[in-house]
Design a protein around this motif. Structure first.
Motif, PDB file in Angstrom:
ATOM      1  N   ARG A 147       0.835  -1.208   0.000  1.00 35.66           N
ATOM      2  CA  ARG A 147       0.000   0.000   0.000  1.00 35.66           C
ATOM      3  C   ARG A 147       0.868   1.255   0.000  1.00 35.66           C
ATOM      4  O   ARG A 147       0.542   2.250  -0.639  1.00 35.66           O
ATOM      5  CB  ARG A 147      -0.886   0.032   1.245  1.00 35.66           C
ATOM      6  CG  ARG A 147      -1.933  -1.028   1.287  1.00 35.66           C
ATOM      7  CD  ARG A 147      -3.095  -0.683   0.438  1.00 35.66           C
ATOM      8  NE  ARG A 147      -3.782   0.513   0.911  1.00 35.66           N
ATOM      9  CZ  ARG A 147      -4.849   1.007   0.304  1.00 35.66           C
ATOM     10  NH1 ARG A 147      -5.341   0.430  -0.753  1.00 35.66           N
ATOM     11  NH2 ARG A 147      -5.426   2.085   0.777  1.00 35.66           N
ATOM     12  N   ALA A 172       4.787   6.798  11.555  1.00 35.29           N
ATOM     13  CA  ALA A 172       4.041   6.329  12.721  1.00 35.29           C
ATOM     14  C   ALA A 172       3.537   4.913  12.516  1.00 35.29           C
ATOM     15  O   ALA A 172       3.604   4.076  13.418  1.00 35.29           O
ATOM     16  CB  ALA A 172       2.876   7.259  12.997  1.00 35.29           C
ATOM     17  N   LEU A 173       3.055   4.649  11.285  1.00 36.92           N
ATOM     18  CA  LEU A 173       2.585   3.292  10.986  1.00 36.92           C
ATOM     19  C   LEU A 173       3.730   2.308  11.082  1.00 36.92           C
ATOM     20  O   LEU A 173       3.587   1.205  11.601  1.00 36.92           O
ATOM     21  CB  LEU A 173       2.054   3.235   9.559  1.00 36.92           C
ATOM     22  CG  LEU A 173       0.810   4.021   9.266  1.00 36.92           C
ATOM     23  CD1 LEU A 173       0.401   3.744   7.846  1.00 36.92           C
ATOM     24  CD2 LEU A 173      -0.262   3.558  10.208  1.00 36.92           C
ATOM     25  N   PHE A 294      -2.443  -5.221  11.587  1.00 37.29           N
ATOM     26  CA  PHE A 294      -3.786  -5.113  11.000  1.00 37.29           C
ATOM     27  C   PHE A 294      -4.281  -3.677  11.136  1.00 37.29           C
ATOM     28  O   PHE A 294      -4.796  -3.080  10.185  1.00 37.29           O
ATOM     29  CB  PHE A 294      -4.721  -6.076  11.719  1.00 37.29           C
ATOM     30  CG  PHE A 294      -6.039  -6.259  11.031  1.00 37.29           C
ATOM     31  CD1 PHE A 294      -6.141  -7.147   9.978  1.00 37.29           C
ATOM     32  CD2 PHE A 294      -7.154  -5.567  11.436  1.00 37.29           C
ATOM     33  CE1 PHE A 294      -7.348  -7.328   9.336  1.00 37.29           C
ATOM     34  CE2 PHE A 294      -8.362  -5.741  10.803  1.00 37.29           C
ATOM     35  CZ  PHE A 294      -8.454  -6.627   9.760  1.00 37.29           C
ATOM     36  N   PHE A 295      -4.079  -3.121  12.312  1.00 42.70           N
ATOM     37  CA  PHE A 295      -4.471  -1.731  12.535  1.00 42.70           C
ATOM     38  C   PHE A 295      -3.705  -0.806  11.597  1.00 42.70           C
ATOM     39  O   PHE A 295      -4.285   0.063  10.935  1.00 42.70           O
ATOM     40  CB  PHE A 295      -4.191  -1.358  13.994  1.00 42.70           C
ATOM     41  CG  PHE A 295      -4.395   0.091  14.298  1.00 42.70           C
ATOM     42  CD1 PHE A 295      -5.639   0.672  14.125  1.00 42.70           C
ATOM     43  CD2 PHE A 295      -3.349   0.875  14.747  1.00 42.70           C
ATOM     44  CE1 PHE A 295      -5.825   2.009  14.401  1.00 42.70           C
ATOM     45  CE2 PHE A 295      -3.543   2.203  15.017  1.00 42.70           C
ATOM     46  CZ  PHE A 295      -4.782   2.779  14.845  1.00 42.70           C
ATOM     47  N   ALA A 297      -2.460  -1.551   8.800  1.00 46.14           N
ATOM     48  CA  ALA A 297      -2.926  -1.750   7.426  1.00 46.14           C
ATOM     49  C   ALA A 297      -4.202  -0.960   7.171  1.00 46.14           C
ATOM     50  O   ALA A 297      -4.387  -0.379   6.097  1.00 46.14           O
ATOM     51  CB  ALA A 297      -3.152  -3.230   7.166  1.00 46.14           C
ATOM     52  N   ILE A 298      -5.079  -0.940   8.168  1.00 39.24           N
ATOM     53  CA  ILE A 298      -6.313  -0.173   7.981  1.00 39.24           C
ATOM     54  C   ILE A 298      -5.997   1.311   7.867  1.00 39.24           C
ATOM     55  O   ILE A 298      -6.594   2.035   7.073  1.00 39.24           O
ATOM     56  CB  ILE A 298      -7.270  -0.449   9.145  1.00 39.24           C
ATOM     57  CG1 ILE A 298      -7.782  -1.866   9.026  1.00 39.24           C
ATOM     58  CG2 ILE A 298      -8.446   0.510   9.126  1.00 39.24           C
ATOM     59  CD1 ILE A 298      -8.556  -2.321  10.195  1.00 39.24           C
ATOM     60  N   LEU A 299      -5.004   1.747   8.643  1.00 38.62           N
ATOM     61  CA  LEU A 299      -4.641   3.158   8.578  1.00 38.62           C
ATOM     62  C   LEU A 299      -4.053   3.545   7.235  1.00 38.62           C
ATOM     63  O   LEU A 299      -4.120   4.708   6.838  1.00 38.62           O
ATOM     64  CB  LEU A 299      -3.647   3.495   9.689  1.00 38.62           C
ATOM     65  CG  LEU A 299      -4.234   3.465  11.085  1.00 38.62           C
ATOM     66  CD1 LEU A 299      -3.248   4.035  12.060  1.00 38.62           C
ATOM     67  CD2 LEU A 299      -5.525   4.245  11.155  1.00 38.62           C
ATOM     68  N   THR A 300      -3.474   2.580   6.520  1.00 39.68           N
ATOM     69  CA  THR A 300      -2.889   2.943   5.233  1.00 39.68           C
ATOM     70  C   THR A 300      -3.941   3.503   4.290  1.00 39.68           C
ATOM     71  O   THR A 300      -3.624   4.275   3.394  1.00 39.68           O
ATOM     72  CB  THR A 300      -2.228   1.740   4.540  1.00 39.68           C
ATOM     73  OG1 THR A 300      -3.187   0.714   4.432  1.00 39.68           O
ATOM     74  CG2 THR A 300      -1.016   1.276   5.268  1.00 39.68           C
ATOM     75  N   THR A 301      -5.195   3.125   4.471  1.00 39.09           N
ATOM     76  CA  THR A 301      -6.243   3.681   3.603  1.00 39.09           C
ATOM     77  C   THR A 301      -6.230   5.197   3.706  1.00 39.09           C
ATOM     78  O   THR A 301      -6.535   5.887   2.749  1.00 39.09           O
ATOM     79  CB  THR A 301      -7.632   3.176   4.032  1.00 39.09           C
ATOM     80  OG1 THR A 301      -7.740   3.355   5.425  1.00 39.09           O
ATOM     81  CG2 THR A 301      -7.843   1.753   3.652  1.00 39.09           C
ATOM     82  N   ARG A 302      -5.894   5.712   4.876  1.00 40.62           N
ATOM     83  CA  ARG A 302      -5.860   7.154   5.065  1.00 40.62           C
ATOM     84  C   ARG A 302      -4.563   7.768   4.552  1.00 40.62           C
ATOM     85  O   ARG A 302      -4.559   8.778   3.871  1.00 40.62           O
ATOM     86  CB  ARG A 302      -5.991   7.476   6.550  1.00 40.62           C
ATOM     87  CG  ARG A 302      -7.341   7.877   6.956  1.00 40.62           C
ATOM     88  CD  ARG A 302      -7.652   7.362   8.333  1.00 40.62           C
ATOM     89  NE  ARG A 302      -8.730   6.408   8.224  1.00 40.62           N
ATOM     90  CZ  ARG A 302      -9.954   6.750   7.879  1.00 40.62           C
ATOM     91  NH1 ARG A 302     -10.272   7.989   7.608  1.00 40.62           N
ATOM     92  NH2 ARG A 302     -10.902   5.843   7.792  1.00 40.62           N
TER      93      ARG A 302
END
Lengths: 305, 651, 217
Positions: A147, A172-173, A294-295, A297-302
């Motif tokens: 991503r 941060a991610l 997993f968290f 990865a979800i943040l990568t959408t942002r």
């Protein structure tokens, strides 16, 4: 050429770094500790010896060490060591790489089952269980990297216009990724708190108990494979945290191996200050690492949009 | 097209001949094997030559019962699915040459050869069916002939039960399929395949879901899979090999065929298939870990592999719907290649299982062990199959999983459909890990270590015909794994029938596949060199033999070995909400403990759920209708008269 | 460059996941202290608070002190005094809690996506973190047996509300005043809880809330 030299150095240096871990642990225990080159001596000693084979075993038992050694050595081919481009790199090589580790594990496990020993069976059962969970974390990390950077190859992750580094925009991610990658490192390489390589009770071992019956050069191959694997994960983290890109390859290599050494020291510190987990809490430990990525990865959408 | 029809006729002749020659047992078997092989190779040639040089309008049709039309058409997809049929079937027949060894059962064997031939032909007809009628006809013949093959050992009560279960599932599945046909017919007014895509979108969804239920029950998609673990252990091994390797793929074929015919637009199709794939994939392999009968285990592993195939197809459909051409092409290609690969290694594993059961007399892995030494060929080929099915390089399973991974990663690029591709990747990783655990269990417990029972210790290598079949399949696993390029080429030829996938440049996947091939060759090369070095290291060194180190325990017995049950226990425990495992432990009561027992049994959640929600209500309703069935013949005649009168009046 | 807010929020989520997974009471208290500090520091790093008003500068240290020191200290002594066993005794298993945590993250991301709000970049992340923390607090209250874990769950719930408030509030000052009031309530609550817990302990020799069922009629 540069890549092949770097690869060669990595292979040669792999047994050095575990010496750091031992030194750190000795320091915490207030002891002097074994010499830094201890692992070289061990491997050479084992190479000089003969072997004892159990009458229960078949050719599978003899193949196990060789396969695990080859897969671990091959995995390092894909890693950009010390800033040099990897020896082998193509789109999609990360999938191949982690599946090669899987192949190595498959043969280690069936070699353990080949001995007909109840303890080795137990170790094998634990190994496959924990490895399966760790695989979920690993592939989630690949999802994040894809991503962020659009690459599917180990070399491209850390090269090009948009390299993956903790000092970039998505730092941060990547902090989360590093934490969970470190947890995977501890799991996959059988370190405390998942497994204790120094324990003396077979019932509590995971990796060590699987190789109880190997001896001589076979055991040396297993040890070398384990060093390569640990080096691989350490190099993985090093690539993410490497702060500077020097133009001089020597300076760069120095920094790279320096950071890598620090990661081994971190492993040593972790081993010194934590106790190993109860066996039924290990899955929770690995799942925590999965939850983190997993968290992320979800943040990568942002971050990406 | 003519070559293809000729090959079908030859196979059918090979099946009918034994009915007349069953008195001469060996001659009958040999004749059947040779004729089937000739027919299959002709068919294989026809399919391959079509794929290499496609012919326009390879159609043939003839009228049937005045109103209807039997229509066949060869296209790339049909030709692709014909390859496993014509490749596996002759090998299974060859395998049965030594497997069917009871001369007393000569008549039964002849009948089973007949139904095998009918099954092969009906599967081939199914792939080339060009209207709904032909499809339905071939589907039913396929289900019925395979039912007769399953109940080969019909004197055994368990076998009969398994057969009935299979029959009910096959017919219930057909019911859903026909319902889908009815929906389509009500919209288009014709049985032909041509005008299906013109249906309204909402009707398409209904038809697709109905067809998916019907086709999915044949393929073994998770909640509809429960006939598989019963039918496979009951059937003879060559039949299981064909059914699991080839026949269940006909369900997959149907799903792709209908998807392409419907050419629907929404994302929902891909989402349905992906979710079904994830559930089948993960739970299939978890149940495979939980069961310890070699053929039941393999049946559940088929459920898992169907899940992987569905993941590929689902990605493809999602890619088509979102306009993501890379995801579409690689998803479909990976799914289709996995169909081919699975047919190879699953047949191989079932044949290996058959040899074990044949020679050791049991399929319970906890009673086996040490077979690698007494059955070296079976053991080694089985090991190859196990590594392949775990999706590990350098074998064939890895290539198809790699393509699916690749498609899934490219699915991540689109923001809207981010979640499902990501879950697909994670599920594939988990499935891969669990499959490796499952097959290390199978190989480790059944083939390695020490024999656990007398029977296992006495096992000897199986007949040459069986060995040849297994070696051919094992070699195919390696060839496809190391040199996947021609196979991937064929798959992409099939996929390029989709308009969206045609935009993906062939160089992308050719480069990719060459790299995989390179890694595989490199791996084998380095492995070879390391083995030589190892040999060098050992030259002139003392090599001692001794018992396994028992950690200080000096009186080891074979019963101390880790069993499959204990090996899988913690993983099965992790998935506890989805898998029910019942443990009975007698406990230790006295200071000097007497005999203690520990029993564990895994039961299928889907089975109990269907029992509770479908079977019981149906029984309840039928129970209420019992008064109709009173046993007085005069009244039955009255029923018939009444029915005729009503029908006449209704006209 | 790394955004400091992102780092803080990431560590907050990390702490939430750790609370769901931790099996030691003392560890839980320490994590909650860390979480309290992080959460109370968040407003300082929000982008649109260019001018740090005196109010914030005054209230933030106090919030940090209460969330990071006073309340954890109370909990710490409660655990020590009441000599509660160290194991946490989950009703919902750790694995299930972790998966539930993941589901919460997913759902809260989904909710934030759907909300008709026009939030600046990192505020969305703040909102996700807030909702997740809140839900995890609720889960902790439902899924653990001990009385003290319910108090900790309540603290997390409050942390979540604080984060959501920070994300949504335009006037930071008012928020702080409001928030501060809640915090004082909470403080009082924790003190009372401490006293009650010690008393229950004296009466029952155990801290299991299921024992409270004996009190019904």
């Amino acid at each position: 050429m540069e890549s092949i030299i770097a690869y060669g150095i990595a292979l040669l240096a792999a047994p050095l770094f575990p010496g750091f871990i031992l030194k750190v642990k000795a320091f915490f225990a207030g002891k002097k500790g074994p010499p830094l080159l201890i692992k070289y001596y061990t491997v050479l000693k084992l190479f000089r010896k003969g072997s004892v084979y159990s009458t229960s075993t078949s050719f599978v038992f003899r193949m196990g060490p060789t396969v695990s050694f080859v897969t671990a050595a091959m995995a390092l081919l894909f890693v950009p060591i010390a800033g040099a481009s990897p020896v082998l790199s193509f789109h999609g090589d990360v999938i191949v790489l982690f599946y090669l580790f899987g192949l190595g594990r498959f043969f280690t496990v069936i070699a353990a089952l080949d001995t007909a020993s109840p303890f080795e069976g137990m170790g094998a059962a634990r190994e496959v269980y924990f490895a399966t969970l760790a695989e979920a974390t690993t592939f989630s990390i690949l999802v994040i990297f894809f991503r962020l950077n659009g690459a599917l190859s180990f070399g491209e992750f850390f090269a090009g216009t948009n390299p993956i580094t903790v000092w970039g925009g998505a730092g941060a991610l990547l902090l989360l990724v590093i934490v969970s990658l470190f947890m995977v490192l501890l799991t996959e390489n059988s370190r405390v708190p998942v497994d204790d390589p120094a324990t003396h009770l077979e019932l509590t071992m995971i990796h060590e108990v699987m190789i109880l019956d190997h001896s001589g050069p076979d055991l040396a191959l297993i040890e070398l494979g384990a060093f390569f694997k640990l080096l691989f994960y350490a190099a993985f983290i090093t690539c993410i945290v490497q702060p500077l890109q020097f133009t001089s390859p020597w300076l760069h290599a120095l920094l790279f191996f320096g950071i890598m050494g620090l990661i081994y020291v971190a492993v040593g510190i972790t081993e010194s200050i934590t106790a190993r987990l109860k066996m039924n809490l290990v899955p929770k430990f690995i799942l925590t690492s999965f939850a983190l990525v997993f968290f992320a990865a979800i943040l990568t959408t942002r971050v990406v949009s | 097209m003519d070559t293809y029809l000729f090959s079908l006729v030859v196979i059918l002749v090979g099946g009918i001949l034994p009915l007349f020659t069953y008195k001469k047992f060996t001659v009958m078997k040999a004749a059947c094997v040779i004729i089937t092989a000739i027919g299959s190779f002709t068919g294989l040639y026809a399919a391959l030559s079509f794929l290499i040089h496609p012919v326009e309008n390879a159609v043939i049709s003839w009228p049937w019962l005045h109103h209807f039309e039997i229509a066949l058409q060869m296209d790339a997809m049909a030709a692709f699915f014909l390859i496993p049929i014509f490749f596996i079937c002759p090998l299974a027949t060859l395998y049965s040459f030594h497997y069917m060894h009871h001369e007393k059962q000569s008549g039964k064997t002849a009948i089973s050869y007949f139904f095998s031939a009918v099954l092969f032909v009906s599967m081939a007809l199914l792939t080339t069916a060009n209207n709904m009628l032909t499809f339905a006809l071939a589907w039913e013949i396929m289900s019925l002939s395979s039912f007769f093959l399953v109940v080969f050992d019909f004197r055994n009560k368990e076998t009969r039960k398994a057969g009935y279960l299979y029959f009910i599932f096959a017919q219930a599945g057909a019911l859903f399929l026909f319902a889908a046909f009815a929906v389509i017919y009500s919209q288009t007014g014709t049985l032909s395949f041509d005008s299906i895509s013109a249906m309204p979108e909402n009707m398409k969804l209904i038809a697709f879901v109905l067809a998916f239920m019907g086709l999915g029950s044949k393929a073994g998609v998770f909640p509809l899979h429960i006939w598989l673990p019963h039918a496979h252990p009951a059937a003879p091994s060559p039949v299981s090999a064909v059914m699991s390797g080839v026949m269940i793929k006909m369900g997959i074929f149907g799903i792709i065929r209908f998807y392409m015919l419907l050419a629907p637009a929404g994302e929902i199709y891909g989402q349905i298939i992906l979710v079904a794939g994830m559930i089948s994939g993960i739970l299939g392999v978890v149940y495979a870990l939980g069961v310890h009968d070699i053929k039941r285990l393999l049946a559940y592993s088929s459920v898992e592999n169907i899940g992987i195939i569905l993941l590929g197809l689902g990605l493809g459909m999602l890619g088509v719907a979102t306009g993501n051409s890379t995801m579409a092409a690689f998803g479909f290609a990976g799914g289709l290649l996995h169909v081919f690969n699975h047919s190879i290694f699953k047949s191989l594993l079932f044949m290996g299982a058959g040899s074990v059961i044949h020679k050791a007399g049991t399929g319970k892995i906890n009673e086996l062990g040490g077979l690698m030494k007494t059955m070296p060929v079976t053991g080694k080929t089985f090991l190859v199959g196990a590594v392949s099915i775990s999706g590990l390089p350098p074998f064939n399973g890895f290539v198809s999983e790699f393509l699916i991974y690749y498609g899934a990663f490219y699915g991540l690029a689109h923001g809207s459909s981010f979640l499902l591709p990501m879950l697909t990747i994670i599920s594939l990783a988990v499935i891969g890990g669990l499959a490796a655990s499952c097959f290390t269990k199978l190989v480790g417990v059944a083939f390695l270590g020490e024999p656990r029972t007398e029977n296992a210790a006495k096992a000897s290598e199986c007949g040459i015909a069986m060995r040849i079949s297994m070696v051919v399949l094992a070699l195919s696993c390696i060839v496809v794994g190391v040199f996947p390029e021609p196979f991937v080429h064929i798959v992409f030829r099939v996929v390029s029938g989709l308009p969206i996938a045609a935009t993906v440049s062939p160089t992308v996947f050719i480069d990719l596949v060459r790299n995989i091939s390179l890694v595989a060759v490199l791996f084998l090369g380095i492995l070879g060199i390391t083995m030589l070095l190892r040999k060098g290291l050992y030259s002139g060194k003392p090599m001692a033999k001794g018992p396994t180190w028992g950690c200080g325990f000096t009186q080891p017995t074979v019963r101390m070995q880790y069993t499959g049950t204990s090996y899988a226990m913690s993983i099965v425990g992790f998935f506890r909400p989805f898998i029910h495992s019942e443990n009975v432990y007698s406990g230790i009561q006295k200071i000097f403990p007497g005999k203690t027992t520990y029993k564990t049994k895994v039961s299928d959640r889907a089975e109990s759920a269907i029992l509770e929600t479908v079977v019981k209500p149906v029984f309840w309703v039928l129970d209420k209708l019992r008064w109709i069935q009173h046993g007085e013949i005069q009244l039955y005649i009255a029923y018939i008269v009444l029915a005729i009168v009503i029908l006449l009046l209704a006209q | 460059m790394i955004h400091l807010t992102d780092v803080i929020l990431s560590i907050t989520i990390l702490s939430v996941l750790l609370t769901l997974g931790s099996n030691r009471l003392m560890a839980l208290v320490k994590i909650i202290a860390l979480q309290g500090v992080l959460v109370s520091l968040t407003p300082l790093f929000m982008e649109h608070h260019d001018k740090l008003t005196g109010g914030i500068l005054f209230l933030t240290p106090i919030t940090v002190a209460i969330k990071g020191l006073v309340i954890p200290a109370f909990l710490f002594f409660a655990v020590k005094k009441a000599s509660i066993r160290r194991e946490i005794e989950p009703i919902i298993s750790y694995h299930a809690s972790l998966f539930a945590g993941l589901a919460m993250i997913l759902v809260s991301a989904f909710i934030v996506d759907r909300l008709p709000l026009n939030l600046p970049g990192s505020h969305a992340l703040l909102l996700i973190t807030g909702i997740t923390t809140l839900a995890a607090g609720l889960l902790l209250m439902m899924g653990r047996r001990k009385g003290i874990t319910q108090v900790i769950g309540y603290l997390m719930l409050e942390n979540g509300i604080y984060l959501i408030g920070t994300a949504l509030a335009r006037e930071v000052h008012t928020l702080h005043v409001l928030e501060f009031g809640i915090l004082l309530d909470l403080l009082a609550g924790v003190m009372i809880m401490g006293i009650i817990l010690t008393n229950i302990n004296r009466a029952f020799d155990d801290m299991d809330t299921s024992l409270l069922m004996r009190l019904k009629d």
